[in-house]
Design a protein around this motif. Structure first.
Motif, PDB file in Angstrom:
ATOM      1  N   PHE A   1       0.834  -1.200   0.000  1.00  0.00           N
ATOM      2  CA  PHE A   1       0.000   0.000   0.000  1.00  0.00           C
ATOM      3  C   PHE A   1       0.870   1.252   0.000  1.00  0.00           C
ATOM      4  O   PHE A   1       0.637   2.177  -0.779  1.00  0.00           O
ATOM      5  CB  PHE A   1      -0.935  -0.015   1.212  1.00  0.00           C
ATOM      6  CG  PHE A   1      -1.748   1.231   1.352  1.00  0.00           C
ATOM      7  CD1 PHE A   1      -2.828   1.455   0.514  1.00  0.00           C
ATOM      8  CD2 PHE A   1      -1.430   2.173   2.315  1.00  0.00           C
ATOM      9  CE1 PHE A   1      -3.579   2.606   0.629  1.00  0.00           C
ATOM     10  CE2 PHE A   1      -2.182   3.325   2.445  1.00  0.00           C
ATOM     11  CZ  PHE A   1      -3.255   3.543   1.597  1.00  0.00           C
ATOM     12  N   PHE A   2       1.872   1.288   0.859  1.00  0.00           N
ATOM     13  CA  PHE A   2       2.748   2.458   0.929  1.00  0.00           C
ATOM     14  C   PHE A   2       3.569   2.624  -0.348  1.00  0.00           C
ATOM     15  O   PHE A   2       3.834   3.736  -0.784  1.00  0.00           O
ATOM     16  CB  PHE A   2       3.659   2.383   2.151  1.00  0.00           C
ATOM     17  CG  PHE A   2       2.931   2.633   3.440  1.00  0.00           C
ATOM     18  CD1 PHE A   2       2.289   3.836   3.672  1.00  0.00           C
ATOM     19  CD2 PHE A   2       2.881   1.662   4.419  1.00  0.00           C
ATOM     20  CE1 PHE A   2       1.609   4.076   4.847  1.00  0.00           C
ATOM     21  CE2 PHE A   2       2.202   1.888   5.597  1.00  0.00           C
ATOM     22  CZ  PHE A   2       1.563   3.097   5.820  1.00  0.00           C
ATOM     23  N   ASN A   3       3.966   1.520  -0.956  1.00  0.00           N
ATOM     24  CA  ASN A   3       4.698   1.599  -2.227  1.00  0.00           C
ATOM     25  C   ASN A   3       3.822   2.188  -3.321  1.00  0.00           C
ATOM     26  O   ASN A   3       4.287   2.972  -4.145  1.00  0.00           O
ATOM     27  CB  ASN A   3       5.208   0.224  -2.644  1.00  0.00           C
ATOM     28  CG  ASN A   3       6.352  -0.247  -1.780  1.00  0.00           C
ATOM     29  OD1 ASN A   3       7.026   0.543  -1.130  1.00  0.00           O
ATOM     30  ND2 ASN A   3       6.566  -1.553  -1.757  1.00  0.00           N
ATOM     31  N   LYS A   4       2.555   1.813  -3.347  1.00  0.00           N
ATOM     32  CA  LYS A   4       1.638   2.360  -4.344  1.00  0.00           C
ATOM     33  C   LYS A   4       1.397   3.846  -4.106  1.00  0.00           C
ATOM     34  O   LYS A   4       1.341   4.627  -5.049  1.00  0.00           O
ATOM     35  CB  LYS A   4       0.310   1.608  -4.331  1.00  0.00           C
ATOM     36  CG  LYS A   4       0.395   0.232  -4.931  1.00  0.00           C
ATOM     37  CD  LYS A   4      -0.952  -0.437  -4.975  1.00  0.00           C
ATOM     38  CE  LYS A   4      -0.837  -1.825  -5.574  1.00  0.00           C
ATOM     39  NZ  LYS A   4      -2.149  -2.461  -5.704  1.00  0.00           N
ATOM     40  N   ILE A   5       1.258   4.236  -2.858  1.00  0.00           N
ATOM     41  CA  ILE A   5       1.052   5.653  -2.535  1.00  0.00           C
ATOM     42  C   ILE A   5       2.266   6.475  -2.939  1.00  0.00           C
ATOM     43  O   ILE A   5       2.134   7.541  -3.540  1.00  0.00           O
ATOM     44  CB  ILE A   5       0.764   5.829  -1.023  1.00  0.00           C
ATOM     45  CG1 ILE A   5      -0.563   5.191  -0.642  1.00  0.00           C
ATOM     46  CG2 ILE A   5       0.775   7.303  -0.630  1.00  0.00           C
ATOM     47  CD1 ILE A   5      -1.767   5.815  -1.308  1.00  0.00           C
ATOM     48  N   THR A   6       3.459   5.991  -2.654  1.00  0.00           N
ATOM     49  CA  THR A   6       4.663   6.744  -3.016  1.00  0.00           C
ATOM     50  C   THR A   6       4.857   6.790  -4.530  1.00  0.00           C
ATOM     51  O   THR A   6       5.394   7.768  -5.044  1.00  0.00           O
ATOM     52  CB  THR A   6       5.924   6.159  -2.349  1.00  0.00           C
ATOM     53  OG1 THR A   6       6.035   4.777  -2.674  1.00  0.00           O
ATOM     54  CG2 THR A   6       5.877   6.346  -0.853  1.00  0.00           C
ATOM     55  N   SER A   7       4.411   5.763  -5.240  1.00  0.00           N
ATOM     56  CA  SER A   7       4.529   5.795  -6.698  1.00  0.00           C
ATOM     57  C   SER A   7       3.550   6.789  -7.319  1.00  0.00           C
ATOM     58  O   SER A   7       3.755   7.258  -8.430  1.00  0.00           O
ATOM     59  CB  SER A   7       4.331   4.405  -7.298  1.00  0.00           C
ATOM     60  OG  SER A   7       2.996   4.008  -7.191  1.00  0.00           O
ATOM     61  N   LEU A   8       2.464   7.097  -6.605  1.00  0.00           N
ATOM     62  CA  LEU A   8       1.509   8.078  -7.105  1.00  0.00           C
ATOM     63  C   LEU A   8       2.047   9.503  -6.988  1.00  0.00           C
ATOM     64  O   LEU A   8       1.584  10.399  -7.675  1.00  0.00           O
ATOM     65  CB  LEU A   8       0.188   7.977  -6.339  1.00  0.00           C
ATOM     66  CG  LEU A   8      -0.687   6.788  -6.683  1.00  0.00           C
ATOM     67  CD1 LEU A   8      -1.896   6.761  -5.755  1.00  0.00           C
ATOM     68  CD2 LEU A   8      -1.131   6.834  -8.117  1.00  0.00           C
ATOM     69  N   ILE A   9       2.997   9.696  -6.104  1.00  0.00           N
ATOM     70  CA  ILE A   9       3.519  11.037  -5.874  1.00  0.00           C
ATOM     71  C   ILE A   9       4.717  11.259  -6.797  1.00  0.00           C
ATOM     72  O   ILE A   9       5.866  11.196  -6.388  1.00  0.00           O
ATOM     73  CB  ILE A   9       3.902  11.235  -4.396  1.00  0.00           C
ATOM     74  CG1 ILE A   9       2.707  10.952  -3.509  1.00  0.00           C
ATOM     75  CG2 ILE A   9       4.419  12.641  -4.163  1.00  0.00           C
ATOM     76  CD1 ILE A   9       3.010  10.972  -2.033  1.00  0.00           C
ATOM     77  N   GLU A  10       4.438  11.479  -8.050  1.00  0.00           N
ATOM     78  CA  GLU A  10       5.441  11.839  -9.037  1.00  0.00           C
ATOM     79  C   GLU A  10       5.001  13.146  -9.669  1.00  0.00           C
ATOM     80  O   GLU A  10       3.806  13.428  -9.774  1.00  0.00           O
ATOM     81  CB  GLU A  10       5.564  10.762 -10.107  1.00  0.00           C
ATOM     82  CG  GLU A  10       6.158   9.472  -9.599  1.00  0.00           C
ATOM     83  CD  GLU A  10       6.279   8.434 -10.693  1.00  0.00           C
ATOM     84  OE1 GLU A  10       6.099   8.784 -11.885  1.00  0.00           O
ATOM     85  OE2 GLU A  10       6.534   7.275 -10.368  1.00  0.00           O
ATOM     86  N   VAL A  11       5.956  13.929 -10.090  1.00  0.00           N
ATOM     87  CA  VAL A  11       5.654  15.262 -10.608  1.00  0.00           C
ATOM     88  C   VAL A  11       4.739  15.201 -11.821  1.00  0.00           C
ATOM     89  O   VAL A  11       3.754  15.943 -11.901  1.00  0.00           O
ATOM     90  CB  VAL A  11       6.966  16.007 -10.937  1.00  0.00           C
ATOM     91  CG1 VAL A  11       6.675  17.340 -11.585  1.00  0.00           C
ATOM     92  CG2 VAL A  11       7.793  16.192  -9.682  1.00  0.00           C
ATOM     93  N   LYS A  12       5.008  14.316 -12.767  1.00  0.00           N
ATOM     94  CA  LYS A  12       4.179  14.224 -13.968  1.00  0.00           C
ATOM     95  C   LYS A  12       2.745  13.854 -13.621  1.00  0.00           C
ATOM     96  O   LYS A  12       1.803  14.388 -14.208  1.00  0.00           O
ATOM     97  CB  LYS A  12       4.756  13.195 -14.944  1.00  0.00           C
ATOM     98  CG  LYS A  12       5.980  13.664 -15.677  1.00  0.00           C
ATOM     99  CD  LYS A  12       6.331  12.759 -16.825  1.00  0.00           C
ATOM    100  CE  LYS A  12       6.640  11.371 -16.359  1.00  0.00           C
ATOM    101  NZ  LYS A  12       7.106  10.477 -17.408  1.00  0.00           N
ATOM    102  N   LYS A  13       2.576  12.949 -12.678  1.00  0.00           N
ATOM    103  CA  LYS A  13       1.238  12.525 -12.299  1.00  0.00           C
ATOM    104  C   LYS A  13       0.483  13.668 -11.627  1.00  0.00           C
ATOM    105  O   LYS A  13      -0.705  13.881 -11.882  1.00  0.00           O
ATOM    106  CB  LYS A  13       1.303  11.320 -11.372  1.00  0.00           C
ATOM    107  CG  LYS A  13       1.806  10.071 -12.062  1.00  0.00           C
ATOM    108  CD  LYS A  13       1.890   8.919 -11.110  1.00  0.00           C
ATOM    109  CE  LYS A  13       2.460   7.689 -11.792  1.00  0.00           C
ATOM    110  NZ  LYS A  13       2.554   6.543 -10.896  1.00  0.00           N
ATOM    111  N   ILE A  14       1.173  14.391 -10.766  1.00  0.00           N
ATOM    112  CA  ILE A  14       0.529  15.507 -10.073  1.00  0.00           C
ATOM    113  C   ILE A  14       0.139  16.592 -11.066  1.00  0.00           C
ATOM    114  O   ILE A  14      -0.970  17.134 -10.999  1.00  0.00           O
ATOM    115  CB  ILE A  14       1.455  16.059  -8.970  1.00  0.00           C
ATOM    116  CG1 ILE A  14       1.610  15.018  -7.860  1.00  0.00           C
ATOM    117  CG2 ILE A  14       0.918  17.365  -8.410  1.00  0.00           C
ATOM    118  CD1 ILE A  14       2.657  15.361  -6.837  1.00  0.00           C
TER     119      ILE A  14
END
Length: 61
Positions: A4-17
């Motif tokens: 779960f934490f790995n997925k959350i940290t992968s969501l926090i990328e500049v391009k995605k934001i």
């Protein structure tokens, strides 16, 4: 739990934001009537298509 934490940290990328913020802004503009729905659809499709295209290319390497 670690997955779960790995997925959350992968969501926090500049391009995605940036992609998310741009889609949210254009969505709010379309709801307020500042731009028409066709323009919003074209812009959203381009942003999402570019993002998923880049993700697919990176996954293929």
């Amino acid at each position: 739990m670690e997955k779960f934490f790995n997925k959350i940290t992968s969501l926090i990328e500049v391009k995605k934001i940036i992609a998310l913020v741009v889609v949210i802004v254009f969505c709010s503009l379309a709801v307020n009537g500042t731009i028409d729905a066709n323009a919003f659809t074209n812009i959203a499709v381009m942003i999402v298509g570019y993002y998923f295209g880049q993700s697919t290319i990176k996954g293929a390497k």
